[in-house]
Write an enzyme that holds these catalytic residues in place. Structure first.
Site, PDB file in Angstrom:
ATOM      1  CB  CYS A   7      -0.946  -0.002   1.198  1.00 29.86           C
ATOM      2  SG  CYS A   7      -1.529  -1.654   1.616  1.00 29.86           S
ATOM      3  CG  HIS A  20      -1.908   4.651   4.903  1.00 29.13           C
ATOM      4  ND1 HIS A  20      -1.710   4.421   3.561  1.00 29.13           N
ATOM      5  CD2 HIS A  20      -2.178   3.435   5.454  1.00 29.13           C
ATOM      6  CE1 HIS A  20      -1.854   3.125   3.304  1.00 29.13           C
ATOM      7  NE2 HIS A  20      -2.139   2.502   4.429  1.00 29.13           N
ATOM      8  CD  GLU A  61      -1.766   8.148   8.764  1.00 28.15           C
ATOM      9  OE1 GLU A  61      -2.724   7.357   8.609  1.00 28.15           O
ATOM     10  OE2 GLU A  61      -1.319   8.859   7.833  1.00 28.15           O
ATOM     11  CE  LYS A 100      -5.302   4.394   1.768  1.00 28.16           C
ATOM     12  NZ  LYS A 100      -4.365   5.524   1.831  1.00 28.16           N
ATOM     13  CG  HIS A 135      -6.304   0.759   1.057  1.00 26.60           C
ATOM     14  ND1 HIS A 135      -5.439   1.204   0.076  1.00 26.60           N
ATOM     15  CD2 HIS A 135      -5.527   0.262   2.045  1.00 26.60           C
ATOM     16  CE1 HIS A 135      -4.202   1.003   0.470  1.00 26.60           C
ATOM     17  NE2 HIS A 135      -4.217   0.426   1.648  1.00 26.60           N
ATOM     18  CG  PHE A 184      -0.514  -5.607   4.600  1.00 22.29           C
ATOM     19  CD1 PHE A 184      -1.369  -6.605   4.174  1.00 22.29           C
ATOM     20  CD2 PHE A 184      -0.931  -4.764   5.610  1.00 22.29           C
ATOM     21  CE1 PHE A 184      -2.628  -6.751   4.750  1.00 22.29           C
ATOM     22  CE2 PHE A 184      -2.184  -4.899   6.194  1.00 22.29           C
ATOM     23  CZ  PHE A 184      -3.031  -5.903   5.750  1.00 22.29           C
TER      24      PHE A 184
END
Lengths: 388, 400
Positions: B160, B293, B304, B321, B326, B385
């Protein structure tokens, strides 16, 4: 500051004595059944198969079960490469160590197994540990976690050039001061699905490849994992320059190769006459080998001995670039350019290059590595004996 | 050598074309809904950010759209849009390349073939899968072929974080003099495997993406592509073109902690944000806007938010998002477009679906309507990931 290769490790069909096997021109191609949980039906592949991985011995017992075969292989190569370099991951400065890995088929087996598990057993039976293994970035990430490498982390997947690109960009990254050390390499292993998807699985010529040879019958794949330890200011062969070329159009590959070769020489500050040996990409493919030969003849000429290690290890995709770099290090260290296995004569009307039928002794100071992919990518590296 | 962005292209669940995407984002449009692509039986959620309204023939001129996987098609279309937006004619194709980030890329094109193979217990002599689905670099190759590019090109499959990794790689190619022009971004399509994976991890939201919300339950998978035209400032000035902004800095550090959970102290995030600012020769106090993110998962948003507060304190934050889900490899690229247009228009789009800010996410999230703000510097986060992290700083020309 120059970037040196301070450690190398390879895991391939040739077993423990990689260097000895290359020098003797050994090959280990065989047809094997490939078992797969997802596809219990018969799939066999003629290839240079990777032997059993010494995973327990190198990695310990814990945490291996959820690892894919390719992640395990890359990790084993990394542990061995660190030993070769005399460094201990437990004591290095974690944010200064990066991982740049190459893989083209990484995660594919887990990807398809997820689909198969859902299909046959229901969505509830998809193992949550399997999902993250489906990523192409899984080998590099698993490695970073296992060894504690918190520096820049990248994965490259542009086919047969991806490993050389990983090395080239790792050197560029270190040159820019992004960390002190990069574990650069690659891995590819073949699952039943990959074998079927790329090779048709069952049928195919059962003979070793004949790189550059007039009677070559096609590429034969291999499995391997390779890791180089690259360090700013380290001791060992130096990556003096890199070049890239790309032309996705039909007929564009020789030109891409030429650009990569000239770019690498220019960056290294060398002329064609300074090249003591070439480690080529040729894998036995009729047109790819011809394109590479054309480019090598144009840029390097006929004098430098040319060695095509894929005659021994097969086309290992993500691992190829690192294997070629390891072969270059072998030439620099031994002063011997191995003979290309199963090569006897060039294309009759083709360009003249110095592919040898027996080992050649050279005063090896600069070795040119060239990787070429069917999709039109080319990457070349100049690996030199001393800091220049 | 300064790297500038001069063209934008977007294929997204809330619109095709950068301006349509941007207008929809400002209007707080939510593009996640019940998906049509797959049968959702047994999956944890039927919600997806699906691309619905792309007219391939408008953007694909040389290649055959029907021969392209969704992700390749999205990439080619977004690239064509970006090149037209930039008004750039590539004088030297050998110095113009393509860098695209992917999670799965075109791998899902294997799915029908893989299912047939699995159904027959491997005995079917299935035809080879179409669309070169075994080749992860196919979206890059297709884009380069369509637009006639022959410069340094690569696919960066860093989960990602991939869209930012590709932007950083492209910026490096230009800054080092290896290219004059780079198309940089990311692409991905919906895949059953990703739905199965996130279902198995219980990570999917049943209804909406609610970044930083106290009741957030997970992410929604989306698809699309974002592409920027990046040029050296020299190349841009020589042709007298305007720029959206400068790619001022980037940082890439790995969490090296866990394959799915972020480092509890956001180690990779803190280092990457700091490194990006350092490369940009800017301080945390210079940042006017953070594109988070912000996946809407309990773990990501908490870590975050803490990292953002630790470095930049009270800076306005939004998560795109919330509107598009996503979009995987496309995420950071589409979010880069949000950063650049926020700079151009002095407006920050709202984060959708946020009703009660989680006290553990003590940051200034823009909600409700767009916030008017002078944005000279924007920072964009992408966490993947495997602990792949890449942050990019965009700045107005002259702001550094």
């Amino acid at each position: 500051m120059t970037v040196a290769i301070t450690g190398v490790a390879t895991l391939s069909s040739l077993g423990e004595d990689f260097a000895g096997a290359l020098l003797k021109g050994r090959t280990a191609f065989s047809r094997r059944e490939i078992a797969s949980r997802a596809f219990p039906g018969p799939t066999s592949l003629y290839a240079a198969h990777l032997e059993e991985l010494p995973a327990r011995e190198l990695l310990g017992k814990k945490g291996l079960r959820s690892l894919s075969r390719e992640s395990t292989a890359l990790m084993c190569a990394a542990v061995l490469a660190c030993r070769d370099a005399g460094i201990d991951p437990a004591s290095w400065s974690r944010e200064e160590v990066g991982v740049f890995a190459a893989t083209v088929l990484g995660g594919l087996d887990d990807y398809v197994t997820i689909l198969s598990d859902a299909l046959h057993e229901g969505t509830d039976h998809v193992n949550p540990a399997r999902g993250p293994q489906t990523g192409l970035n899984a080998p590099a990430s698993q490695l970073a976690i296992r060894l504690g490498a918190e520096g820049p982390n990248m994965t490259f997947s542009t086919g047969a050039t991806s490993g050389a690109e990983a090395i080239a960009h790792a050197v560029e990254s270190l040159d820019l001061g992004r960390g002190r050390r990069v574990l650069a390499g690659g891995v590819d292993t073949w699952s039943a699905l990959a074998a079927r998807a790329l090779c048709g699985g069952v049928a195919g010529p059962d003979e070793p490849p004949r790189p550059f040879d007039r009677d070559r019958t096609g590429t034969v794949y291999g499995e391997a994992a390779v890791m180089l330890v690259l360090e700013s200011g380290g001791a060992g062969p130096v990556v003096r320059g890199a070049g890239r070329g790309f032309d996705p159009r039909p007929g564009g590959r020789a030109d891409a190769a030429r650009r990569a070769l000239t770019g690498a020489l220019a960056e290294a500050g060398l002329d064609a006459g300074d090249v003591d040996a070439v480690v080529a990409s040729a894998s036995g493919d009729e047109s790819l080998d011809a394109d590479e030969a054309k480019a090598l003849a144009d840029v390097i000429g006929e004098d430098a001995p040319v060695y095509a290690p894929k005659g021994s290890v097969g086309e290992c995709l993500g691992a190829s670039g690192g294997l070629q770099a390891a072969a270059a290090a072998l030439i620099l260290g031994s002063g011997i350019v191995p003979a290309t296995p199963n090569f006897s004569v060039l294309d009759s009307e083709g360009p003249r290059i110095g592919v040898a039928t027996s080992p050649v002794r050279v005063d090896a100071r600069n070795v040119l590595v060239h990787a070429l992919d069917a999709g039109g990518q080319a990457v070349a590296l100049v690996i030199a004996k001393e800091r220049g | 050598m300064t790297v500038v962005a001069t063209g934008l292209g977007a294929v997204s669940p809330i619109g095709a074309g950068a301006e349509a995407f941007w207008r929809a984002a400002l209007a707080d449009t939510v593009g996640t809904r019940e998906m049509k692509r797959f049968d959702a039986d047994g999956l944890m959620s039927r919600q997806a950010g699906e691309v619905a309204d792309l007219d391939p023939d408008r953007y694909v001129r040389s290649l055959q759209p029907s021969e392209l996987s969704h992700s390749s098609l999205f990439a080619v279309a977004a690239a064509r849009m970006a090149v037209e937006d930039a008004g750039v004619e590539v004088a030297d194709p050998e110095r113009a390349g393509v860098a695209l980030g992917i999670v799965m890329g075109n791998r899902p094109a294997l799915d029908p073939w893989a299912r047939a193979f699995a159904d027959s217990a491997g005995r079917a002599a299935a035809d080879r899968p179409a669309q070169r689905a075994h080749d992860p670099s196919e979206p890059v190759r297709a884009t380069a072929l369509e637009l006639g590019l022959r410069g340094p090109s690569a696919v960066l499959p860093t989960a990602c974080a991939a869209g930012n990794t590709a932007i950083a790689y492209a910026a490096d190619m230009i800054e080092s003099g290896r290219a004059d022009v780079m198309l940089a971004g990311g692409t991905d399509e919906l895949s059953l495997a990703m739905f199965l994976m996130f279902t198995s991890m219980r990570s999917l939201s049943p209804d909406l993406v609610r970044p930083f919300d106290a009741q957030r339950q997970g992410l929604i998978i989306g698809e699309g592509a974002g592409v920027l035209v990046l040029e050296s400032a020299e190349h841009q000035r020589a042709r007298g073109a305007p720029a959206y902004g400068v790619v001022a800095g980037h940082g890439n550090f790995a969490d090296a902690h866990h394959m799915t959970a972020p480092h509890p102290e956001g180690l990779g995030a803190v280092r990457s944000m700091s490194a990006a600012l350092e490369m940009a020769r800017l301080g945390p106090g210079d940042v006017d806007f953070v594109s988070a993110h912000g996946t809407g998962t309990p773990a990501n948003d908490r870590v975050e938010a803490r990292a953002i507060r630790e470095i930049m304190g009270d800076v306005p934050v939004t998560s795109t998002k919330s509107q598009i889900g996503h979009t995987q490899g496309a995420a950071a690229a589409l979010e880069a477009i949000v950063c650049l247009l926020a700079m151009r228009d002095g407006r920050i789009p709202p984060t959708a679906n946020l009703t009660e800010l989680d006290p553990d996410c003590d940051i200034d999230v823009v909600t409700g309507s767009p916030r008017e703000a002078s944005v000279d510097v924007a920072l964009s986060n992408a966490f993947g990931f495997g602990g792949n992290i890449c942050c990019v700083v965009f700045a107005r020309e002259g702001a550094q």
